[in-house]
Design an enzyme around this catalytic site. Structure first.
Site, PDB file in Angstrom:
ATOM      1  N   SER A 160       0.849  -1.188   0.000  1.00 36.84           N
ATOM      2  CA  SER A 160       0.000   0.000   0.000  1.00 36.84           C
ATOM      3  C   SER A 160       0.889   1.244   0.000  1.00 36.84           C
ATOM      4  CB  SER A 160      -0.955  -0.037   1.195  1.00 36.84           C
ATOM      5  OG  SER A 160      -1.895   1.020   1.118  1.00 36.84           O
ATOM      6  N   THR A 161       0.624   2.212   0.878  1.00 34.93           N
ATOM      7  CA  THR A 161       1.392   3.447   0.897  1.00 34.93           C
ATOM      8  C   THR A 161       2.884   3.153   1.049  1.00 34.93           C
ATOM      9  OG1 THR A 161      -0.471   4.583   1.913  1.00 34.93           O
ATOM     10  CG2 THR A 161       1.659   5.663   2.050  1.00 34.93           C
ATOM     11  N   HIS A 171      -2.497  -1.216  -3.359  1.00 36.85           N
ATOM     12  CA  HIS A 171      -3.631  -0.298  -3.244  1.00 36.85           C
ATOM     13  C   HIS A 171      -3.368   0.911  -4.130  1.00 36.85           C
ATOM     14  CE1 HIS A 171      -4.248  -1.955   1.118  1.00 36.85           C
ATOM     15  NE2 HIS A 171      -4.584  -2.824   0.184  1.00 36.85           N
ATOM     16  N   MET A 205      -0.900   1.295   5.569  1.00 38.16           N
ATOM     17  CA  MET A 205      -1.728   1.561   6.733  1.00 38.16           C
ATOM     18  C   MET A 205      -2.909   0.602   6.755  1.00 38.16           C
ATOM     19  SD  MET A 205      -3.354   5.209   7.930  1.00 38.16           S
ATOM     20  CE  MET A 205      -1.769   5.812   8.494  1.00 38.16           C
ATOM     21  N   ASP A 250      -4.889  -4.845   5.839  1.00 36.13           N
ATOM     22  CA  ASP A 250      -5.074  -5.693   4.669  1.00 36.13           C
ATOM     23  C   ASP A 250      -3.912  -6.674   4.544  1.00 36.13           C
ATOM     24  OD1 ASP A 250      -6.366  -6.638   2.386  1.00 36.13           O
ATOM     25  OD2 ASP A 250      -5.291  -5.265   1.063  1.00 36.13           O
TER      26      ASP A 250
END
Length: 371
Positions: free
Chosen positions: A191-192, A217, A309, A312
Protein backbone atom coordinates in the site's frame (compact mmCIF):
# COMPACT_ATOMS: atom_id res chain seq x y z
CA UNK A 1 -8.62 10.45 10.64
CA UNK A 2 -5.58 10.40 12.94
CA UNK A 3 -4.37 13.91 13.76
CA UNK A 4 -1.08 15.09 15.29
CA UNK A 5 -1.01 14.46 19.07
CA UNK A 6 -2.79 17.11 21.21
CA UNK A 7 -0.50 19.79 22.57
CA UNK A 8 2.05 19.52 19.77
CA UNK A 9 2.81 22.31 17.34
CA UNK A 10 0.76 22.18 14.12
CA UNK A 11 2.35 20.51 11.12
CA UNK A 12 3.56 23.17 8.66
CA UNK A 13 2.49 22.60 5.05
CA UNK A 14 4.00 24.22 1.96
CA UNK A 15 1.79 24.33 -1.16
CA UNK A 16 3.61 24.19 -4.52
CA UNK A 17 1.30 24.55 -7.53
CA UNK A 18 1.29 26.83 -10.58
CA UNK A 19 -2.52 27.13 -10.54
CA UNK A 20 -3.83 30.02 -8.43
CA UNK A 21 -7.17 28.21 -8.20
CA UNK A 22 -5.57 25.03 -6.83
CA UNK A 23 -3.36 26.96 -4.40
CA UNK A 24 -6.43 28.71 -3.01
CA UNK A 25 -8.32 25.42 -2.78
CA UNK A 26 -5.46 23.61 -1.05
CA UNK A 27 -4.94 26.59 1.28
CA UNK A 28 -8.59 26.30 2.35
CA UNK A 29 -8.38 22.52 2.85
CA UNK A 30 -5.17 22.62 4.87
CA UNK A 31 -6.23 25.69 6.87
CA UNK A 32 -9.44 23.96 7.93
CA UNK A 33 -7.77 20.68 8.94
CA UNK A 34 -6.99 20.65 12.70
CA UNK A 35 -3.31 20.15 13.47
CA UNK A 36 -2.04 21.64 10.19
CA UNK A 37 -1.21 25.18 9.02
CA UNK A 38 -0.10 26.62 5.70
CA UNK A 39 3.57 27.63 6.00
CA UNK A 40 3.75 29.19 2.56
CA UNK A 41 3.05 28.84 -1.15
CA UNK A 42 5.12 28.59 -4.31
CA UNK A 43 4.00 29.08 -7.90
CA UNK A 44 6.57 26.90 -9.67
CA UNK A 45 9.21 24.26 -9.05
CA UNK A 46 12.24 26.53 -8.73
CA UNK A 47 10.44 28.81 -6.27
CA UNK A 48 9.28 25.69 -4.47
CA UNK A 49 12.84 24.43 -3.96
CA UNK A 50 13.84 27.82 -2.51
CA UNK A 51 10.77 27.84 -0.23
CA UNK A 52 11.51 24.33 1.03
CA UNK A 53 15.05 25.35 1.94
CA UNK A 54 14.06 28.64 3.59
CA UNK A 55 10.78 27.69 5.29
CA UNK A 56 11.71 24.09 6.20
CA UNK A 57 8.09 22.82 6.14
CA UNK A 58 7.06 19.47 7.59
CA UNK A 59 4.91 18.55 4.58
CA UNK A 60 4.85 19.68 0.94
CA UNK A 61 1.91 19.30 -1.42
CA UNK A 62 3.55 19.21 -4.83
CA UNK A 63 2.05 19.59 -8.28
CA UNK A 64 3.52 17.43 -11.06
CA UNK A 65 3.23 19.60 -14.17
CA UNK A 66 4.76 23.05 -13.61
CA UNK A 67 6.80 25.42 -15.77
CA UNK A 68 10.57 25.62 -15.37
CA UNK A 69 11.04 22.73 -12.95
CA UNK A 70 8.36 20.06 -12.58
CA UNK A 71 7.49 18.11 -9.46
CA UNK A 72 9.91 15.29 -10.29
CA UNK A 73 12.73 17.84 -10.56
CA UNK A 74 11.80 19.31 -7.19
CA UNK A 75 11.90 15.88 -5.55
CA UNK A 76 15.29 15.05 -7.03
CA UNK A 77 16.85 18.37 -6.02
CA UNK A 78 15.53 18.37 -2.48
CA UNK A 79 16.21 14.69 -1.83
CA UNK A 80 19.77 15.04 -3.11
CA UNK A 81 20.68 18.07 -1.02
CA UNK A 82 18.59 18.26 2.15
CA UNK A 83 19.12 16.48 5.44
CA UNK A 84 15.80 15.26 6.77
CA UNK A 85 13.66 16.47 3.82
CA UNK A 86 9.92 17.05 4.30
CA UNK A 87 7.21 14.54 3.51
CA UNK A 88 5.92 15.05 -0.04
CA UNK A 89 2.32 14.47 -1.17
CA UNK A 90 1.78 14.74 -4.92
CA UNK A 91 -1.33 16.46 -6.27
CA UNK A 92 -1.61 15.24 -9.86
CA UNK A 93 -3.82 15.23 -12.92
CA UNK A 94 -5.99 12.14 -13.35
CA UNK A 95 -4.71 11.30 -16.83
CA UNK A 96 -2.50 8.63 -18.36
CA UNK A 97 0.42 11.05 -18.64
CA UNK A 98 -0.22 12.39 -15.15
CA UNK A 99 -0.37 8.84 -13.80
CA UNK A 100 3.02 8.00 -15.28
CA UNK A 101 4.64 11.08 -13.78
CA UNK A 102 2.95 10.47 -10.43
CA UNK A 103 4.31 6.92 -10.27
CA UNK A 104 7.77 8.31 -11.03
CA UNK A 105 7.31 10.78 -8.18
CA UNK A 106 6.31 8.00 -5.80
CA UNK A 107 9.41 6.06 -6.82
CA UNK A 108 11.50 9.20 -6.13
CA UNK A 109 10.32 9.43 -2.53
CA UNK A 110 6.84 11.01 -2.39
CA UNK A 111 4.74 9.06 0.10
CA UNK A 112 1.39 9.30 -1.68
CA UNK A 113 -0.71 11.30 -4.12
CA UNK A 114 -4.08 13.00 -4.48
CA UNK A 115 -5.72 13.03 -7.95
CA UNK A 116 -7.13 16.42 -8.89
CA UNK A 117 -10.06 14.87 -10.76
CA UNK A 118 -12.54 12.02 -10.40
CA UNK A 119 -14.54 10.03 -12.91
CA UNK A 120 -17.30 12.65 -12.68
CA UNK A 121 -15.49 16.02 -12.49
CA UNK A 122 -12.44 17.50 -14.19
CA UNK A 123 -11.48 19.09 -10.87
CA UNK A 124 -13.21 17.40 -7.94
CA UNK A 125 -12.51 19.53 -4.87
CA UNK A 126 -14.69 17.39 -2.61
CA UNK A 127 -12.55 14.38 -3.46
CA UNK A 128 -9.32 16.38 -3.20
CA UNK A 129 -10.30 17.60 0.28
CA UNK A 130 -11.26 14.17 1.57
CA UNK A 131 -8.16 12.47 0.19
CA UNK A 132 -5.73 15.21 1.15
CA UNK A 133 -6.87 15.17 4.78
CA UNK A 134 -6.26 11.41 4.94
CA UNK A 135 -2.80 11.82 3.37
CA UNK A 136 -1.94 14.62 5.80
CA UNK A 137 -2.78 12.28 8.66
CA UNK A 138 -0.45 9.63 7.20
CA UNK A 139 2.30 12.23 6.84
CA UNK A 140 1.82 13.31 10.45
CA UNK A 141 2.13 9.70 11.61
CA UNK A 142 5.38 9.34 9.66
CA UNK A 143 6.83 12.57 11.05
CA UNK A 144 5.93 11.91 14.68
CA UNK A 145 6.95 8.24 14.48
CA UNK A 146 4.12 7.27 16.79
CA UNK A 147 4.23 3.65 17.95
CA UNK A 148 6.98 2.84 15.44
CA UNK A 149 8.64 -0.36 16.67
CA UNK A 150 12.44 -0.64 16.88
CA UNK A 151 14.46 -2.00 13.98
CA UNK A 152 15.19 -5.71 14.23
CA UNK A 153 18.85 -6.64 14.64
CA UNK A 154 20.60 -7.42 11.37
CA UNK A 155 20.47 -11.14 10.61
CA UNK A 156 21.70 -13.33 7.81
CA UNK A 157 19.15 -14.95 5.53
CA UNK A 158 18.21 -18.27 7.19
CA UNK A 159 19.34 -21.46 5.49
CA UNK A 160 15.86 -22.98 5.49
CA UNK A 161 12.33 -21.68 5.15
CA UNK A 162 11.43 -23.10 8.55
CA UNK A 163 14.20 -21.19 10.33
CA UNK A 164 12.90 -17.76 11.29
CA UNK A 165 15.07 -14.67 11.59
CA UNK A 166 16.07 -13.54 15.06
CA UNK A 167 13.10 -11.91 16.83
CA UNK A 168 13.21 -8.19 17.51
CA UNK A 169 12.40 -6.36 20.70
CA UNK A 170 8.62 -5.84 21.10
CA UNK A 171 7.79 -8.22 18.23
CA UNK A 172 6.28 -11.65 18.90
CA UNK A 173 8.27 -14.70 17.80
CA UNK A 174 7.97 -15.73 14.16
CA UNK A 175 5.95 -18.86 13.49
CA UNK A 176 7.46 -21.84 11.69
CA UNK A 177 6.54 -22.86 8.18
CA UNK A 178 6.06 -26.50 7.17
CA UNK A 179 6.30 -25.80 3.42
CA UNK A 180 9.13 -27.33 1.40
CA UNK A 181 10.21 -26.87 -2.19
CA UNK A 182 10.21 -23.90 -4.53
CA UNK A 183 7.14 -21.62 -4.44
CA UNK A 184 4.67 -22.10 -7.30
CA UNK A 185 3.26 -18.58 -6.84
CA UNK A 186 4.11 -15.50 -4.77
CA UNK A 187 1.41 -13.06 -3.64
CA UNK A 188 2.27 -9.60 -2.30
CA UNK A 189 0.29 -7.05 -0.27
CA UNK A 190 1.44 -3.44 -0.66
CA UNK A 191 0.00 0.00 0.00
CA UNK A 192 1.39 3.45 0.90
CA UNK A 193 5.11 3.46 0.17
CA UNK A 194 4.79 0.46 -2.14
CA UNK A 195 6.12 2.09 -5.33
CA UNK A 196 9.35 2.88 -3.43
CA UNK A 197 9.52 -0.52 -1.74
CA UNK A 198 8.57 -2.96 -4.50
CA UNK A 199 11.78 -2.45 -6.55
CA UNK A 200 13.82 -3.12 -3.40
CA UNK A 201 11.98 -6.41 -2.85
CA UNK A 202 11.73 -7.57 -6.45
CA UNK A 203 15.23 -6.55 -7.51
CA UNK A 204 17.05 -9.32 -5.59
CA UNK A 205 14.36 -11.91 -6.44
CA UNK A 206 13.72 -11.40 -10.17
CA UNK A 207 13.62 -13.05 -12.59
CA UNK A 208 11.67 -15.51 -10.45
CA UNK A 209 10.74 -19.02 -11.52
CA UNK A 210 7.07 -18.62 -10.60
CA UNK A 211 4.44 -15.93 -11.17
CA UNK A 212 4.43 -13.03 -8.71
CA UNK A 213 1.06 -11.30 -8.18
CA UNK A 214 0.84 -7.92 -6.40
CA UNK A 215 -2.18 -6.33 -4.75
CA UNK A 216 -1.01 -2.70 -4.58
CA UNK A 217 -3.63 -0.30 -3.24
CA UNK A 218 -3.93 2.11 -6.15
CA UNK A 219 -6.73 3.72 -8.20
CA UNK A 220 -7.49 2.95 -11.85
CA UNK A 221 -5.14 4.42 -14.48
CA UNK A 222 -2.15 4.46 -12.13
CA UNK A 223 -1.59 0.67 -11.97
CA UNK A 224 -0.53 0.37 -15.61
CA UNK A 225 1.98 3.18 -15.17
CA UNK A 226 3.34 1.46 -12.06
CA UNK A 227 3.72 -1.80 -14.00
CA UNK A 228 5.62 0.01 -16.76
CA UNK A 229 7.85 1.75 -14.21
CA UNK A 230 8.68 -1.52 -12.43
CA UNK A 231 9.42 -3.24 -15.74
CA UNK A 232 11.86 -0.49 -16.71
CA UNK A 233 13.55 -0.56 -13.30
CA UNK A 234 13.78 -4.34 -12.91
CA UNK A 235 14.41 -5.39 -16.51
CA UNK A 236 11.82 -8.19 -16.26
CA UNK A 237 8.26 -8.60 -17.50
CA UNK A 238 5.84 -6.63 -15.29
CA UNK A 239 2.28 -6.39 -16.59
CA UNK A 240 -1.16 -5.33 -15.49
CA UNK A 241 -3.10 -8.54 -14.94
CA UNK A 242 -5.84 -9.54 -17.40
CA UNK A 243 -8.97 -11.48 -16.52
CA UNK A 244 -8.64 -15.20 -17.25
CA UNK A 245 -5.17 -15.04 -18.80
CA UNK A 246 -2.77 -17.81 -17.71
CA UNK A 247 0.13 -16.66 -15.54
CA UNK A 248 3.70 -17.29 -16.70
CA UNK A 249 6.92 -17.87 -14.75
CA UNK A 250 9.46 -15.03 -14.65
CA UNK A 251 6.60 -12.51 -14.81
CA UNK A 252 5.26 -10.04 -12.26
CA UNK A 253 1.51 -9.29 -12.39
CA UNK A 254 -0.01 -6.14 -10.91
CA UNK A 255 -3.75 -6.28 -10.19
CA UNK A 256 -5.53 -3.42 -12.02
CA UNK A 257 -6.16 -0.36 -9.90
CA UNK A 258 -9.45 -0.42 -8.05
CA UNK A 259 -10.18 -4.09 -8.87
CA UNK A 260 -9.82 -7.20 -6.77
CA UNK A 261 -8.49 -10.48 -8.09
CA UNK A 262 -8.60 -14.16 -7.22
CA UNK A 263 -6.02 -16.77 -8.15
CA UNK A 264 -7.59 -19.82 -9.83
CA UNK A 265 -5.97 -23.14 -10.74
CA UNK A 266 -6.16 -23.92 -14.46
CA UNK A 267 -4.25 -27.21 -14.25
CA UNK A 268 -1.37 -28.59 -12.23
CA UNK A 269 1.14 -25.81 -11.67
CA UNK A 270 -0.68 -23.32 -13.92
CA UNK A 271 -2.81 -20.43 -12.63
CA UNK A 272 -4.91 -17.56 -13.92
CA UNK A 273 -6.47 -14.51 -12.30
CA UNK A 274 -10.20 -13.86 -12.08
CA UNK A 275 -10.78 -10.11 -11.78
CA UNK A 276 -13.66 -9.00 -9.59
CA UNK A 277 -15.64 -5.77 -9.66
CA UNK A 278 -18.12 -6.56 -6.92
CA UNK A 279 -17.54 -6.71 -3.19
CA UNK A 280 -17.31 -4.35 -0.24
CA UNK A 281 -13.56 -4.49 0.44
CA UNK A 282 -12.30 -1.11 1.65
CA UNK A 283 -8.84 -1.58 0.14
CA UNK A 284 -8.61 -2.29 -3.58
CA UNK A 285 -6.96 -4.27 -4.99
CA UNK A 286 -7.54 -6.32 -1.86
CA UNK A 287 -4.71 -8.49 -0.54
CA UNK A 288 -6.90 -10.61 1.76
CA UNK A 289 -8.93 -11.81 -1.24
CA UNK A 290 -5.78 -12.56 -3.23
CA UNK A 291 -4.04 -14.37 -0.36
CA UNK A 292 -7.07 -16.52 0.49
CA UNK A 293 -7.41 -17.60 -3.13
CA UNK A 294 -3.71 -18.50 -3.25
CA UNK A 295 -4.12 -20.63 -0.14
CA UNK A 296 -6.97 -22.50 -1.86
CA UNK A 297 -5.49 -22.82 -5.35
CA UNK A 298 -1.72 -23.18 -5.10
CA UNK A 299 0.40 -26.02 -3.77
CA UNK A 300 3.30 -23.99 -2.38
CA UNK A 301 2.23 -20.32 -2.23
CA UNK A 302 4.28 -17.68 -0.43
CA UNK A 303 2.82 -14.42 0.87
CA UNK A 304 4.61 -11.11 1.43
CA UNK A 305 3.19 -8.18 3.38
CA UNK A 306 4.82 -4.81 2.79
CA UNK A 307 4.33 -1.20 3.86
CA UNK A 308 0.85 0.24 4.31
CA UNK A 309 -1.73 1.56 6.73
CA UNK A 310 -4.44 -0.72 8.06
CA UNK A 311 -4.65 -4.50 8.26
CA UNK A 312 -5.07 -5.69 4.67
CA UNK A 313 -3.24 -8.97 4.17
CA UNK A 314 -3.59 -10.20 7.75
CA UNK A 315 -6.70 -12.35 7.25
CA UNK A 316 -5.36 -13.67 3.97
CA UNK A 317 -2.08 -14.49 5.70
CA UNK A 318 -4.10 -16.46 8.24
CA UNK A 319 -5.37 -18.71 5.44
CA UNK A 320 -1.80 -19.27 4.25
CA UNK A 321 -0.67 -19.92 7.83
CA UNK A 322 -3.34 -22.57 8.34
CA UNK A 323 -1.75 -24.48 5.45
CA UNK A 324 1.75 -24.05 6.86
CA UNK A 325 2.80 -21.73 4.03
CA UNK A 326 5.45 -19.01 4.50
CA UNK A 327 4.37 -15.44 5.18
CA UNK A 328 7.27 -13.00 4.87
CA UNK A 329 6.70 -9.58 6.41
CA UNK A 330 8.56 -6.32 6.02
CA UNK A 331 10.25 -5.11 9.16
CA UNK A 332 7.84 -2.43 10.46
CA UNK A 333 10.74 -0.15 11.35
CA UNK A 334 11.87 -0.15 7.72
CA UNK A 335 8.40 0.45 6.26
CA UNK A 336 7.14 3.86 5.14
CA UNK A 337 3.90 2.97 6.96
CA UNK A 338 4.12 0.11 9.45
CA UNK A 339 0.43 -0.73 9.98
CA UNK A 340 0.02 -3.68 7.61
CA UNK A 341 3.27 -5.42 8.58
CA UNK A 342 2.72 -4.89 12.28
CA UNK A 343 -0.82 -6.25 12.05
CA UNK A 344 0.39 -9.56 10.58
CA UNK A 345 3.23 -9.81 13.11
CA UNK A 346 0.96 -9.11 16.08
CA UNK A 347 -1.42 -11.81 14.82
CA UNK A 348 1.45 -14.31 14.97
CA UNK A 349 1.33 -14.99 11.24
CA UNK A 350 4.85 -13.98 10.14
CA UNK A 351 7.39 -16.70 9.45
CA UNK A 352 10.16 -14.15 8.89
CA UNK A 353 10.52 -10.40 9.34
CA UNK A 354 13.13 -8.69 7.14
CA UNK A 355 13.79 -5.37 5.47
CA UNK A 356 12.77 -4.97 1.82
CA UNK A 357 16.00 -6.23 0.18
CA UNK A 358 16.13 -9.07 2.69
CA UNK A 359 12.67 -10.20 1.61
CA UNK A 360 13.83 -10.36 -2.00
CA UNK A 361 16.96 -12.27 -1.03
CA UNK A 362 14.82 -14.69 0.94
CA UNK A 363 12.59 -15.38 -2.05
CA UNK A 364 15.66 -16.04 -4.19
CA UNK A 365 17.03 -18.37 -1.51
CA UNK A 366 13.80 -20.40 -1.54
CA UNK A 367 14.29 -21.18 -5.21
CA UNK A 368 18.03 -21.83 -4.89
CA UNK A 369 17.57 -24.21 -1.97
CA UNK A 370 14.99 -26.21 -3.89
CA UNK A 371 17.60 -26.87 -6.57
Amino acid sequence: MTLPPPGTAPMRVLIVDDSAFMRASLRHIVGNTPGFVVAGEATDGLTGVDAIRSLRPDIVTLDIDMPGLDGIGVLKRVRASAAGPPVFIMVSAFTTQGASLTVTALSCGAIDFVPKASEHFKTDLAQVGELLRSKLAIAAAILTGRDRPPMRPAAQIPAAISQPAAPAQSLPPARRSSAAGAPDVVVIASSTGGPQTLPQVLGPACPFKAPIVIAQHIPPVFSRSLADSLAATLGVAVVEAEDGRELSPNTVYLLPGGRNGELVRVRAGVFALRLLDEGTAVYRPNADILFRSAALSARRPVGLILTGMGTDGTEGARALSQRGCPVLVQDPASAVIWGMPRSAIDAGLATEVLDAPGLGQRLAAMVEKSG
